[in-house]
Write a protein that holds these residues in place. Sequence first.
Motif, PDB file in Angstrom:
ATOM      1  N   PHE A 190       0.835  -1.209   0.000  1.00  0.00           N
ATOM      2  CA  PHE A 190       0.000   0.000   0.000  1.00  0.00           C
ATOM      3  C   PHE A 190       0.869   1.257   0.000  1.00  0.00           C
ATOM      4  CE2 PHE A 190      -2.624   3.227   2.259  1.00  0.00           C
ATOM      5  CZ  PHE A 190      -3.659   3.305   1.329  1.00  0.00           C
ATOM      6  N   LYS A 191       0.579   2.172  -0.926  1.00  0.00           N
ATOM      7  CA  LYS A 191       1.357   3.403  -1.078  1.00  0.00           C
ATOM      8  C   LYS A 191       0.554   4.650  -0.706  1.00  0.00           C
ATOM      9  CE  LYS A 191       4.735   1.001  -2.893  1.00  0.00           C
ATOM     10  NZ  LYS A 191       5.970   0.708  -2.116  1.00  0.00           N
ATOM     11  N   GLY A 192      -0.601   4.452  -0.106  1.00  0.00           N
ATOM     12  CA  GLY A 192      -1.386   5.605   0.328  1.00  0.00           C
ATOM     13  C   GLY A 192      -2.606   5.895  -0.525  1.00  0.00           C
ATOM     14  N   TYR A 193      -2.854   5.061  -1.570  1.00  0.00           N
ATOM     15  CA  TYR A 193      -3.950   5.342  -2.486  1.00  0.00           C
ATOM     16  C   TYR A 193      -4.984   4.212  -2.499  1.00  0.00           C
ATOM     17  CZ  TYR A 193      -0.758   8.939  -4.068  1.00  0.00           C
ATOM     18  OH  TYR A 193       0.088  10.023  -4.101  1.00  0.00           O
ATOM     19  N   ILE A 194      -6.210   4.528  -2.122  1.00  0.00           N
ATOM     20  CA  ILE A 194      -7.322   3.589  -2.232  1.00  0.00           C
ATOM     21  C   ILE A 194      -7.936   3.783  -3.614  1.00  0.00           C
ATOM     22  CG2 ILE A 194      -9.632   3.033  -1.374  1.00  0.00           C
ATOM     23  CD1 ILE A 194      -8.636   3.697   1.421  1.00  0.00           C
ATOM     24  N   SER A 195      -8.053   2.695  -4.375  1.00  0.00           N
ATOM     25  CA  SER A 195      -8.456   2.809  -5.782  1.00  0.00           C
ATOM     26  C   SER A 195      -9.951   3.015  -5.971  1.00  0.00           C
ATOM     27  CB  SER A 195      -8.009   1.563  -6.550  1.00  0.00           C
ATOM     28  OG  SER A 195      -8.598   0.403  -5.992  1.00  0.00           O
ATOM     29  N   ASP A 196     -10.753   2.566  -5.007  1.00  0.00           N
ATOM     30  CA  ASP A 196     -12.203   2.713  -5.187  1.00  0.00           C
ATOM     31  C   ASP A 196     -12.943   2.636  -3.864  1.00  0.00           C
ATOM     32  OD1 ASP A 196     -14.693   2.963  -6.391  1.00  0.00           O
ATOM     33  OD2 ASP A 196     -14.845   0.832  -6.882  1.00  0.00           O
ATOM     34  N   LEU A 197     -13.753   3.637  -3.609  1.00  0.00           N
ATOM     35  CA  LEU A 197     -14.761   3.584  -2.552  1.00  0.00           C
ATOM     36  C   LEU A 197     -16.081   3.470  -3.296  1.00  0.00           C
ATOM     37  CD1 LEU A 197     -13.583   6.526  -0.238  1.00  0.00           C
ATOM     38  CD2 LEU A 197     -13.382   4.081   0.252  1.00  0.00           C
ATOM     39  N   GLY A 198     -16.592   2.265  -3.469  1.00  0.00           N
ATOM     40  CA  GLY A 198     -17.733   2.140  -4.362  1.00  0.00           C
ATOM     41  C   GLY A 198     -18.628   0.961  -4.109  1.00  0.00           C
ATOM     42  N   GLY A 199     -19.263   0.533  -5.178  1.00  0.00           N
ATOM     43  CA  GLY A 199     -20.220  -0.562  -5.173  1.00  0.00           C
ATOM     44  C   GLY A 199     -20.694  -0.761  -6.593  1.00  0.00           C
ATOM     45  N   PRO A 200     -21.759  -1.533  -6.808  1.00  0.00           N
ATOM     46  CA  PRO A 200     -22.275  -1.713  -8.173  1.00  0.00           C
ATOM     47  C   PRO A 200     -22.526  -0.378  -8.874  1.00  0.00           C
ATOM     48  CG  PRO A 200     -23.349  -3.237  -6.678  1.00  0.00           C
ATOM     49  CD  PRO A 200     -22.529  -2.320  -5.826  1.00  0.00           C
ATOM     50  N   SER A 201     -23.147   0.560  -8.158  1.00  0.00           N
ATOM     51  CA  SER A 201     -23.194   1.967  -8.564  1.00  0.00           C
ATOM     52  C   SER A 201     -22.557   2.743  -7.418  1.00  0.00           C
ATOM     53  CB  SER A 201     -24.626   2.448  -8.785  1.00  0.00           C
ATOM     54  OG  SER A 201     -25.186   1.880  -9.953  1.00  0.00           O
ATOM     55  N   ALA A 202     -21.644   3.627  -7.740  1.00  0.00           N
ATOM     56  CA  ALA A 202     -20.815   4.227  -6.693  1.00  0.00           C
ATOM     57  C   ALA A 202     -21.611   4.979  -5.641  1.00  0.00           C
ATOM     58  CB  ALA A 202     -19.799   5.170  -7.328  1.00  0.00           C
ATOM     59  N   ASN A 203     -22.733   5.595  -6.036  1.00  0.00           N
ATOM     60  CA  ASN A 203     -23.401   6.518  -5.114  1.00  0.00           C
ATOM     61  C   ASN A 203     -24.822   6.094  -4.739  1.00  0.00           C
ATOM     62  OD1 ASN A 203     -23.887   7.076  -7.895  1.00  0.00           O
ATOM     63  ND2 ASN A 203     -24.779   9.055  -7.371  1.00  0.00           N
ATOM     64  N   MET A 204     -24.980   4.806  -4.354  1.00  0.00           N
ATOM     65  CA  MET A 204     -26.272   4.336  -3.836  1.00  0.00           C
ATOM     66  C   MET A 204     -26.173   3.909  -2.373  1.00  0.00           C
ATOM     67  SD  MET A 204     -28.057   2.213  -6.935  1.00  0.00           S
ATOM     68  CE  MET A 204     -28.460   2.993  -8.505  1.00  0.00           C
ATOM     69  N   TYR A 205     -25.054   4.194  -1.738  1.00  0.00           N
ATOM     70  CA  TYR A 205     -24.827   3.776  -0.355  1.00  0.00           C
ATOM     71  C   TYR A 205     -25.936   4.288   0.571  1.00  0.00           C
ATOM     72  CZ  TYR A 205     -22.419   3.410   4.188  1.00  0.00           C
ATOM     73  OH  TYR A 205     -22.093   3.136   5.491  1.00  0.00           O
ATOM     74  N   LYS A 206     -26.517   3.365   1.329  1.00  0.00           N
ATOM     75  CA  LYS A 206     -27.554   3.631   2.347  1.00  0.00           C
ATOM     76  C   LYS A 206     -28.831   4.262   1.786  1.00  0.00           C
ATOM     77  CE  LYS A 206     -25.095   3.350   6.669  1.00  0.00           C
ATOM     78  NZ  LYS A 206     -24.881   3.893   8.020  1.00  0.00           N
ATOM     79  N   MET A 207     -29.048   4.151   0.490  1.00  0.00           N
ATOM     80  CA  MET A 207     -30.298   4.644  -0.088  1.00  0.00           C
ATOM     81  C   MET A 207     -31.352   3.541  -0.015  1.00  0.00           C
ATOM     82  SD  MET A 207     -29.072   6.937  -3.325  1.00  0.00           S
ATOM     83  CE  MET A 207     -27.902   8.283  -3.090  1.00  0.00           C
ATOM     84  N   LYS A 208     -32.532   3.872   0.444  1.00  0.00           N
ATOM     85  CA  LYS A 208     -33.598   2.878   0.601  1.00  0.00           C
ATOM     86  C   LYS A 208     -34.944   3.588   0.686  1.00  0.00           C
ATOM     87  CE  LYS A 208     -33.061   2.785   5.660  1.00  0.00           C
ATOM     88  NZ  LYS A 208     -32.818   1.928   6.835  1.00  0.00           N
ATOM     89  N   GLY A 209     -36.010   2.786   0.735  1.00  0.00           N
ATOM     90  CA  GLY A 209     -37.348   3.341   0.855  1.00  0.00           C
ATOM     91  C   GLY A 209     -37.579   3.944   2.229  1.00  0.00           C
ATOM     92  N   LYS A 210     -38.236   5.086   2.258  1.00  0.00           N
ATOM     93  CA  LYS A 210     -38.516   5.740   3.552  1.00  0.00           C
ATOM     94  C   LYS A 210     -39.632   5.014   4.298  1.00  0.00           C
ATOM     95  CE  LYS A 210     -38.646   9.476   0.996  1.00  0.00           C
ATOM     96  NZ  LYS A 210     -38.819  10.834   0.434  1.00  0.00           N
TER      97      LYS A 210
END
Length: 632
Positions: A356-376
């Motif tokens: 490890f040189k200090g760089y994380i290559s991806d903070l993601g998922g199947p779609s990067a920006n659906m984290y913790k999204m759900k029905g209210k």
Amino acid sequence: MIERPITDWLPLTKKEVEKRGWTDVDVVLISGDAYVDHPAFGTAVIGRIIESEGFRIAIVAQPNWQDDLRDFKKFGKPKYFFGVTAGCMDSMVNHYTANKRLRSNDSYTPGGEAGFRPDYATTVYSKILKQLYPDVPVLIGGIEASLRRVTHYDYWKDELMPTILADSQADMLVYGMGEQPLREMLNLLKAGVPFNEIRDVNQIAYLHDSNEELPTYKNWNTVELASHEVCLQDKIKYASNFKIVEVESNKWQANRIIQKVGNKTLVINPPFKIMDEKEIDQSFDLPYTRLPHPKYKNRGPIPAYDMIKFSINMHRGCFGGCSFCTISAHQGKFIASRSENSIMKEVEQIVKHPEFKGYISDLGGPSANMYKMKGKDEDICNRCQSPSCIHPVICSNLDTSHKPLTKIYQQVDAHPEVKKAFVGSGVRYDLLVDDFNKNNKDGNHDEYMEQLVTRHVSGRLKVAPEHTSDDTLRVMRKPSFKYFKKFKEKYDKIQDKHNLKQPLIPYFISSHPGCEEADMANLAAETKDLGFQLEQVQDFTPTPMTVAEVIYYSGVHPYTLQPIKTAKTREEKLAQNRFFFWYKPEFRTWIRSRLHKLNRPDLADRLLASPKKKEQDSVTLGDKKKKKKFKW
């Protein structure tokens, strides 16, 4: 059963089994991938779960299926069952391009070498095991088995095939993400229930003798599909089947599905409700070594591992429901998100990696920006039968707040050992356009986007508009291209504000159902006008259990049963793809002639006019200086 600390790789050789003091094993996993003990690799996840439940587990990775079959026999007969998976990809997608050309490499094999797994790997492995050990149960799973669980069209054979259970001779299939059904099955086995009597677990499928009465469990209602034999004769019946399967696969209160196949009845139990935070954390927090097995050290790097070894998968599932995509069919449309604690624990593991040189290559998922999204309101989700939460419009019940994700980015940024954490997964850009996503009440999307663009773009940002034609986009279940333009305006504004030059990388598909030649010419013209010079566009591949595959085979949309045209011949596909090369002199005459025949000289003029200086300076797919290819 055994209890012991888990500190090393799962056994891959007979010597490693003996080193643990075992004379035999409870479960043997057969995989088409090399063994990488990392939570991004399904074999490692399943193997670690089996061991965490107290079973003796061994792995056979990429066995030789052509010669003396010694790899299948090296651990002998397991006490409970064989588990079989083709690996992280369908073996046919792994092996062949959209034009059915054999690929020269395999990212899940040391050195990237091809030829270490067969076509239809799940079926080949399972049949060998049933030949060698006819009395030992075979459980199949992974994406290849999951997406072939019912009658399906196989693009590579160009024929309709029955459930993979029939061809593979396996005893049971686990579909989707396998942690929940597997844990329940293991507990039943520990309690003394014979494998062939396990029938009431959610998210499994099996073949039942049609002459015997179907068992009833858990008050499940049953929905029957048209039989495999009927589907062979009637493409419309096959298309109608798909709608039932997709709806039932994405419901919280689903029905059991049955389908007759010869003298057997395929039984598919309803899926589990999506994993909660504690359950998904439990899966990711198992004690992986996070490294390839030492056996491969002299065979070269494993490309798929090198790509993800410093990445973090923060959630599963996708509520996009795109017609060409298998993510929701396998992982489900509801999002299962990890806790902040679990994610940060993985950051701590990554920073301790010797490379490890200090760089994380991806903070993601199947779609990067659906984290913790759900029905209210969960009651609304319980009743919902829509395959997508954002098509044709975003559901008003969907919480699309980016605040939790922004917070995670900031926490990772603050870690003293992390220089940069990038987002390598594709961003669902329509969630960041206020005109489309009207659930943005407090400006959290803008805060997220500022954080993303200024801190987490590794030179370029991947987004997937997929097309410019609204008619084609409706078939794709994607938003109008006008929202991509609005996103680009917003993106460019932030870049200008911070004096950044990070090009957008837009991904497009040619030859998708519903796409005409003129639509592709218009796509080329639209992207040219925006300053993009595309050098690689993904040709559509009909993969099992997708809307687009059903349209490709049957000629109709499974929800409306109305005809939709699809380019099928090599000539039709090449014609659609050539418009992207408007900047190559050898295609200019062909483009002008073709568009005049289509009565679209206006498109010919747009494509063949000299680009403006600003457009020529744009950097897009296939940047020649970096000589890097990007694939959708």
